[in-house]
Design a protein around this motif. Structure first.
Motif, PDB file in Angstrom:
ATOM      1  N   GLN A   1      -3.546   3.925   4.964  1.00  0.00           N
ATOM      2  CA  GLN A   1      -3.957   3.261   3.725  1.00  0.00           C
ATOM      3  C   GLN A   1      -2.798   2.582   3.014  1.00  0.00           C
ATOM      4  OE1 GLN A   1      -3.388   4.593   0.366  1.00  0.00           O
ATOM      5  NE2 GLN A   1      -4.896   3.442  -0.834  1.00  0.00           N
ATOM      6  N   LEU A   2      -1.673   3.284   2.844  1.00  0.00           N
ATOM      7  CA  LEU A   2      -0.534   2.690   2.152  1.00  0.00           C
ATOM      8  C   LEU A   2       0.106   1.574   2.971  1.00  0.00           C
ATOM      9  CD1 LEU A   2       1.178   5.792   0.471  1.00  0.00           C
ATOM     10  CD2 LEU A   2      -0.110   3.952  -0.625  1.00  0.00           C
ATOM     11  N   GLY A   3       0.038   1.692   4.298  1.00  0.00           N
ATOM     12  CA  GLY A   3       0.531   0.606   5.145  1.00  0.00           C
ATOM     13  C   GLY A   3      -0.284  -0.661   4.952  1.00  0.00           C
ATOM     14  N   TYR A   4      -1.599  -0.495   4.825  1.00  0.00           N
ATOM     15  CA  TYR A   4      -2.463  -1.647   4.569  1.00  0.00           C
ATOM     16  C   TYR A   4      -2.150  -2.263   3.205  1.00  0.00           C
ATOM     17  CZ  TYR A   4      -6.763  -4.293   3.676  1.00  0.00           C
ATOM     18  OH  TYR A   4      -7.661  -5.285   3.365  1.00  0.00           O
ATOM     19  N   CYS A   5      -1.877  -1.403   2.223  1.00  0.00           N
ATOM     20  CA  CYS A   5      -1.495  -1.908   0.902  1.00  0.00           C
ATOM     21  C   CYS A   5      -0.210  -2.727   0.985  1.00  0.00           C
ATOM     22  CB  CYS A   5      -1.307  -0.743  -0.074  1.00  0.00           C
ATOM     23  SG  CYS A   5      -2.835   0.108  -0.515  1.00  0.00           S
ATOM     24  N   GLN A   6       0.735  -2.285   1.819  1.00  0.00           N
ATOM     25  CA  GLN A   6       1.990  -3.020   1.983  1.00  0.00           C
ATOM     26  C   GLN A   6       1.729  -4.406   2.582  1.00  0.00           C
ATOM     27  OE1 GLN A   6       5.624  -1.832   1.432  1.00  0.00           O
ATOM     28  NE2 GLN A   6       5.395  -4.054   1.293  1.00  0.00           N
ATOM     29  N   GLU A   7       0.793  -4.490   3.536  1.00  0.00           N
ATOM     30  CA  GLU A   7       0.452  -5.786   4.122  1.00  0.00           C
ATOM     31  C   GLU A   7      -0.118  -6.728   3.065  1.00  0.00           C
ATOM     32  OE1 GLU A   7      -2.173  -5.279   7.388  1.00  0.00           O
ATOM     33  OE2 GLU A   7      -0.849  -3.888   8.469  1.00  0.00           O
ATOM     34  N   LEU A   8      -0.974  -6.211   2.209  1.00  0.00           N
ATOM     35  CA  LEU A   8      -1.564  -7.032   1.152  1.00  0.00           C
ATOM     36  C   LEU A   8      -0.493  -7.515   0.175  1.00  0.00           C
ATOM     37  CD1 LEU A   8      -4.810  -4.969   0.434  1.00  0.00           C
ATOM     38  CD2 LEU A   8      -4.632  -7.153   1.656  1.00  0.00           C
ATOM     39  N   VAL A   9       0.504  -6.664  -0.087  1.00  0.00           N
ATOM     40  CA  VAL A   9       1.604  -7.064  -0.965  1.00  0.00           C
ATOM     41  C   VAL A   9       2.385  -8.212  -0.345  1.00  0.00           C
ATOM     42  CG1 VAL A   9       3.810  -6.326  -1.958  1.00  0.00           C
ATOM     43  CG2 VAL A   9       1.826  -4.810  -2.079  1.00  0.00           C
ATOM     44  N   VAL A  10       2.673  -8.100   0.955  1.00  0.00           N
ATOM     45  CA  VAL A  10       3.416  -9.161   1.647  1.00  0.00           C
ATOM     46  C   VAL A  10       2.638 -10.473   1.614  1.00  0.00           C
ATOM     47  CG1 VAL A  10       4.332  -9.903   3.876  1.00  0.00           C
ATOM     48  CG2 VAL A  10       4.661  -7.540   3.109  1.00  0.00           C
ATOM     49  N   GLU A  11       1.307 -10.392   1.776  1.00  0.00           N
ATOM     50  CA  GLU A  11       0.470 -11.587   1.771  1.00  0.00           C
ATOM     51  C   GLU A  11       0.227 -12.118   0.370  1.00  0.00           C
ATOM     52  OE1 GLU A  11      -3.038 -10.268   3.716  1.00  0.00           O
ATOM     53  OE2 GLU A  11      -2.083 -10.026   5.685  1.00  0.00           O
ATOM     54  N   GLY A  12       0.556 -11.313  -0.639  1.00  0.00           N
ATOM     55  CA  GLY A  12       0.313 -11.734  -2.012  1.00  0.00           C
ATOM     56  C   GLY A  12      -1.142 -11.657  -2.413  1.00  0.00           C
ATOM     57  N   ASP A  13      -1.946 -10.880  -1.682  1.00  0.00           N
ATOM     58  CA  ASP A  13      -3.377 -10.747  -1.973  1.00  0.00           C
ATOM     59  C   ASP A  13      -3.576  -9.596  -2.968  1.00  0.00           C
ATOM     60  OD1 ASP A  13      -6.098 -10.709  -2.039  1.00  0.00           O
ATOM     61  OD2 ASP A  13      -6.395 -10.477   0.127  1.00  0.00           O
ATOM     62  N   PHE A  14      -3.230  -9.843  -4.209  1.00  0.00           N
ATOM     63  CA  PHE A  14      -3.270  -8.777  -5.211  1.00  0.00           C
ATOM     64  C   PHE A  14      -4.695  -8.423  -5.644  1.00  0.00           C
ATOM     65  CE2 PHE A  14       1.005 -10.764  -6.192  1.00  0.00           C
ATOM     66  CZ  PHE A  14       1.720  -9.798  -5.485  1.00  0.00           C
ATOM     67  N   GLU A  15      -5.609  -9.372  -5.506  1.00  0.00           N
ATOM     68  CA  GLU A  15      -6.999  -9.084  -5.867  1.00  0.00           C
ATOM     69  C   GLU A  15      -7.580  -8.030  -4.937  1.00  0.00           C
ATOM     70  OE1 GLU A  15     -11.310 -11.379  -6.352  1.00  0.00           O
ATOM     71  OE2 GLU A  15      -9.465 -12.533  -6.047  1.00  0.00           O
ATOM     72  N   THR A  16      -7.372  -8.209  -3.630  1.00  0.00           N
ATOM     73  CA  THR A  16      -7.843  -7.211  -2.662  1.00  0.00           C
ATOM     74  C   THR A  16      -7.107  -5.891  -2.850  1.00  0.00           C
ATOM     75  OG1 THR A  16      -8.333  -8.960  -1.062  1.00  0.00           O
ATOM     76  CG2 THR A  16      -8.165  -6.714  -0.211  1.00  0.00           C
ATOM     77  N   LEU A  17      -5.821  -5.964  -3.158  1.00  0.00           N
ATOM     78  CA  LEU A  17      -5.031  -4.755  -3.373  1.00  0.00           C
ATOM     79  C   LEU A  17      -5.598  -3.934  -4.530  1.00  0.00           C
ATOM     80  CD1 LEU A  17      -2.502  -3.128  -2.594  1.00  0.00           C
ATOM     81  CD2 LEU A  17      -1.219  -4.495  -4.254  1.00  0.00           C
ATOM     82  N   ALA A  18      -5.966  -4.601  -5.612  1.00  0.00           N
ATOM     83  CA  ALA A  18      -6.556  -3.890  -6.751  1.00  0.00           C
ATOM     84  C   ALA A  18      -7.861  -3.219  -6.344  1.00  0.00           C
ATOM     85  CB  ALA A  18      -6.780  -4.853  -7.909  1.00  0.00           C
ATOM     86  N   GLN A  19      -8.646  -3.895  -5.473  1.00  0.00           N
ATOM     87  CA  GLN A  19      -9.896  -3.300  -4.999  1.00  0.00           C
ATOM     88  C   GLN A  19      -9.629  -2.063  -4.142  1.00  0.00           C
ATOM     89  OE1 GLN A  19     -11.913  -6.478  -2.967  1.00  0.00           O
ATOM     90  NE2 GLN A  19     -12.308  -7.652  -4.847  1.00  0.00           N
ATOM     91  N   VAL A  20      -8.576  -2.105  -3.329  1.00  0.00           N
ATOM     92  CA  VAL A  20      -8.216  -0.941  -2.507  1.00  0.00           C
ATOM     93  C   VAL A  20      -7.844   0.243  -3.396  1.00  0.00           C
ATOM     94  CG1 VAL A  20      -6.543  -0.037  -0.849  1.00  0.00           C
ATOM     95  CG2 VAL A  20      -7.500  -2.330  -0.532  1.00  0.00           C
ATOM     96  N   PHE A  21      -7.059  -0.026  -4.422  1.00  0.00           N
ATOM     97  CA  PHE A  21      -6.689   1.046  -5.352  1.00  0.00           C
ATOM     98  C   PHE A  21      -7.933   1.658  -6.000  1.00  0.00           C
ATOM     99  CE2 PHE A  21      -2.354  -1.154  -6.178  1.00  0.00           C
ATOM    100  CZ  PHE A  21      -1.821  -0.545  -5.052  1.00  0.00           C
ATOM    101  N   GLU A  22      -8.870   0.794  -6.387  1.00  0.00           N
ATOM    102  CA  GLU A  22     -10.077   1.282  -7.048  1.00  0.00           C
ATOM    103  C   GLU A  22     -10.941   2.097  -6.085  1.00  0.00           C
ATOM    104  OE1 GLU A  22     -13.708  -0.488  -9.815  1.00  0.00           O
ATOM    105  OE2 GLU A  22     -11.981  -1.725  -9.292  1.00  0.00           O
ATOM    106  N   LYS A  23     -11.076   1.651  -4.852  1.00  0.00           N
ATOM    107  CA  LYS A  23     -11.873   2.382  -3.869  1.00  0.00           C
ATOM    108  C   LYS A  23     -11.205   3.706  -3.496  1.00  0.00           C
ATOM    109  CE  LYS A  23     -14.340  -1.536  -1.831  1.00  0.00           C
ATOM    110  NZ  LYS A  23     -15.639  -1.044  -2.353  1.00  0.00           N
ATOM    111  N   THR A  24      -9.879   3.732  -3.509  1.00  0.00           N
ATOM    112  CA  THR A  24      -9.174   4.985  -3.248  1.00  0.00           C
ATOM    113  C   THR A  24      -9.504   6.010  -4.329  1.00  0.00           C
ATOM    114  OG1 THR A  24      -7.361   3.810  -2.161  1.00  0.00           O
ATOM    115  CG2 THR A  24      -6.927   6.056  -2.887  1.00  0.00           C
TER     116      THR A  24
END
Length: 641
Positions: free
Chosen positions: A339-362
């Motif tokens: 899960q945290l590795g996937y979050c790191q990928e989203l950070v690198v891509e700059g996809d913060f909207e999806t990242l916020a959704q991942v945090f919320e689903k977690t």
């Protein structure tokens, strides 16, 4: 003549007790010469009663009579009391005591002990023994002392047929005498019952550098809404982030970034932060400790955010890299590990909207897995509000800066109009600060589930609150209360600012703790007022006699509160671990402080200068009691800040 004898004996007693706190020598306080010194103190109290005919003054009679009675109780405990420990295994009987079952009761959803409970039979009668819940049987008292982790329990057995009763009688005499003193119209305190108080001090600064990269504030806040097991309790991740940032940089923000942004910055932009914001301690060890904390976040070992059940159904919280239960399914196993590795990928891509959704689903996953074992929504909101209200280091700086200006104007300013404006403004600031601290106090109470009085930050925060309430209720204005409150808040900040709210150790889970600490803090607040009032008196020679009366007016309740606080602590200790006095350094120095402040109450010296110098220097005993014991002497009362 007798007065000189009393002073000499008290000085010798104080010196002997103080020396004893610095020596690790068993039997020091039971040595014949020390017992003889205490016996002379008792005799001196009796002689004073006779010489001064205190039977005509009931409150003085009760107060002085309490001294030999309490010392006699201590002697009887030493001569006739006995204690032993019983280490028992389930089903084992020793000296008529059988351990039926031992259990460690834990806080829901955690492995943190809430209580230690032994089910025993004593001579065939069933009893439940736990922390602060003793068993009494035929004159013997049984306390929960320890356990071995294998189902065994260790009990302490105490038998004190005479000492406790006599000592408690001495306590009762002292409390009755103090109450009578405040109510008796002929007492010196009632004669002095007029006046106000005045006070003084301190300063600090901070530096700034450019902030490294991190997540947007709203996205970082989403991660802060997740739950984490931290310091033995489940709390919002925001709390861990706040404590993490405070430990690294001395406050809960860094260069305008929130604590959540600091935490995720170190997680997802480690190289940037290591280059630009690597924390440095005051020495090599402190630096290494901070860097180890950074590594625990960068490696995710500190983030126990995954609630999983083992084969027994017990819920525990795990980090990404912890060994997981064998019962975990493949999908859940991959989720925890990736899960945290996937979050790191989203950070690198700059996809913060999806990242916020991942945090919320977690967070939703956590709520599903730990249903019924998470803190209530109200408790979480209270914690988040408390975290938001207690960031930064602005409060002590504001209080001290305005307090110093107001203090100077009250001493040397000319014109009644400007003084009136200053007094009005400072009164409003004191009231506003008091309400703010009261809100923080209540929020921390709600969050922790207990009155927040068990640690260094909380006690200093409560002391500031007490000073504010006292200033508002008595009409003290100007720079006096602001300086006192600012000093207390500065000490809280310097001792670690806001340490996390934690579950109480079982022995501290007692209502007597709340009363004991609250009463002691009230006494310390008054002693601080006394010292700062003496500072003002020394700066204004023409006002020294008037301020002497004000000082005495505060000293009487301060001494009474300290005495009552010590008594409550003794009763609590007797209930919790079977002894009302252990000659622990904190106990000894509290008693020393009580004795030190007796002198200005009884001194007949006409030198007001000497009186105020003494009251100022006497604050050293309070400082040693509160700070010195923790830093230098240790003991059962020493706590981390």
């Amino acid at each position: 003549m007798m007065k000189k004898v009393n002073v000499t004996l008290l000085v010798l007693t104080v010196i002997a007790m103080a020396v004893g706190t610095f020596l690790s020598r068993d039997g020091y306080y039971g040595a014949w010469w020390f017992v003889a010194l205490l016996a002379l103190d008792a005799v001196a109290a009796v002689v004073t009663i006779v010489q001064r005919k205190y039977w005509r003054s009931p409150h003085n009679l009760l107060i002085y009579a309490s001294v030999p009675v309490m010392l006699l109780g201590g002697l009887l405990t030493m001569l006739t009391g006995e204690q032993e420990t019983l280490a028992l295994q389930p089903g084992e009987e020793r000296e008529g005591v059988t351990l039926e079952r031992f259990e460690v009761v834990r806080y829901p959803g955690t492995q943190t002990p809430m209580d230690f409970v032994s089910q025993v039979t004593i001579d065939g009668e069933p009893y439940t023994i736990s922390m602060n819940n003793i068993a009494r049987h035929r004159g013997y008292r049984y306390y929960q002392e320890d356990y071995d982790g294998q189902g065994g329990s260790t009990l302490r057995v105490a038998h004190d047929p005479w000492g406790i009763g006599v000592t408690y009688a001495g306590y009762a005499l002292l409390v009755a005498g103090l109450l009578w003193m405040f109510l008796d119209r002929r007492s010196r305190f009632r004669h002095l019952l007029k006046g106000t108080a005045v006070l003084a001090l301190l300063f600090l600064a901070q530096t700034a550098t450019a902030a490294p990269r991190t997540l947007p504030r709203d996205v970082a806040a989403k991660m802060g809404e997740q739950y984490v097991l931290y310091k033995g309790r489940v709390c919002p991740l925001q709390t861990l982030a706040k404590d993490f940032t405070t430990k690294l940089y001395g406050k809960a923000t860094y260069q305008g970034l929130t604590s959540e942004q600091v935490l995720v910055g170190w997680m997802f932009y480690y190289a940037d932060w290591a280059e630009e914001a690597m924390p440095q301690g005051k020495n090599q060890r402190a630096t290494e400790e901070k860097q180890a904390l950074v590594q625990s976040v960068a490696g995710s070992t500190l983030l126990k955010i995954y609630p999983l059940r083992d084969s027994t159904g017990a819920l525990q919280w795990y980090s990404q890299n912890d060994p997981l239960p064998l019962t975990v399914g493949d999908d859940e196993y991959l989720f925890v590990r990736k899960q945290l590795g996937y979050c790191q990928e989203l950070v690198v891509e700059g996809d913060f909207e999806t990242l916020a959704q991942v945090f919320e689903k977690t967070r939703e996953y956590q709520e599903k897995q730990a249903a019924g074992l998470l803190p209530s929504a109200a408790r979480v909101q209270a914690e988040r509000l408390c975290n938001a209200l207690t960031t930064g280091r602005w409060l002590p700086m504001v209080l001290l800066a305005i307090g110093l200006v107001a203090f100077g104007i009250s001493l040397w300013g000319k014109g009644t109009k400007i003084k009136a404006v200053v007094h009005g403004g400072t009164t409003l600031l004191v009231a506003a600060t008091t309400l703010y601290l009261l809100l923080v106090f209540v929020l921390r109470w709600v969050v922790g589930g207990h009155v927040p009085l068990a640690g260094g930050y909380d006690t200093m925060n409560f002391l500031t609150l007490v000073i504010g309430v006292a200033a508002v209720s008595t009409g003290v204005h100007g720079g006096t209360p602001l300086l006192a409150m600012g000093f207390c808040q500065l000490v809280a900040m310097m001792s670690g600012s806001n340490p996390p709210v934690t579950n109480l150790m079982p022995v501290l889970n007692s209502p007597l703790l709340t009363v004991h600490v609250a009463v002691i803090m009230m006494a310390y607040a008054l002693f601080l007022f006394v010292a700062l009032n003496s500072v003002a008196a020394l700066l204004r020679p023409a006002q020294r006699e008037k301020m002497r009366r004000t000082t005495l007016l505060m000293l009487y309740p301060a001494e009474a509160l300290l005495a009552v606080g010590i008594i409550i602590g003794a009763v609590w200790a007797n209930i919790s671990w079977g002894t009302y006095w252990s000659w622990d350094p904190k106990e000894v120095w509290a008693l020393i402080t009580l004795i030190v402040y007796l002198y200005p109450l009884s001194a007949s010296s006409k030198s007001t200068t000497w009186f105020h110098v003494y009251c100022l220097v006497a604050l050293v005993s309070v400082a040693v009691t509160y700070f010195g014991v923790n830093l230098l002497l240790g003991g059962m009362h020493a706590y981390g800040t």
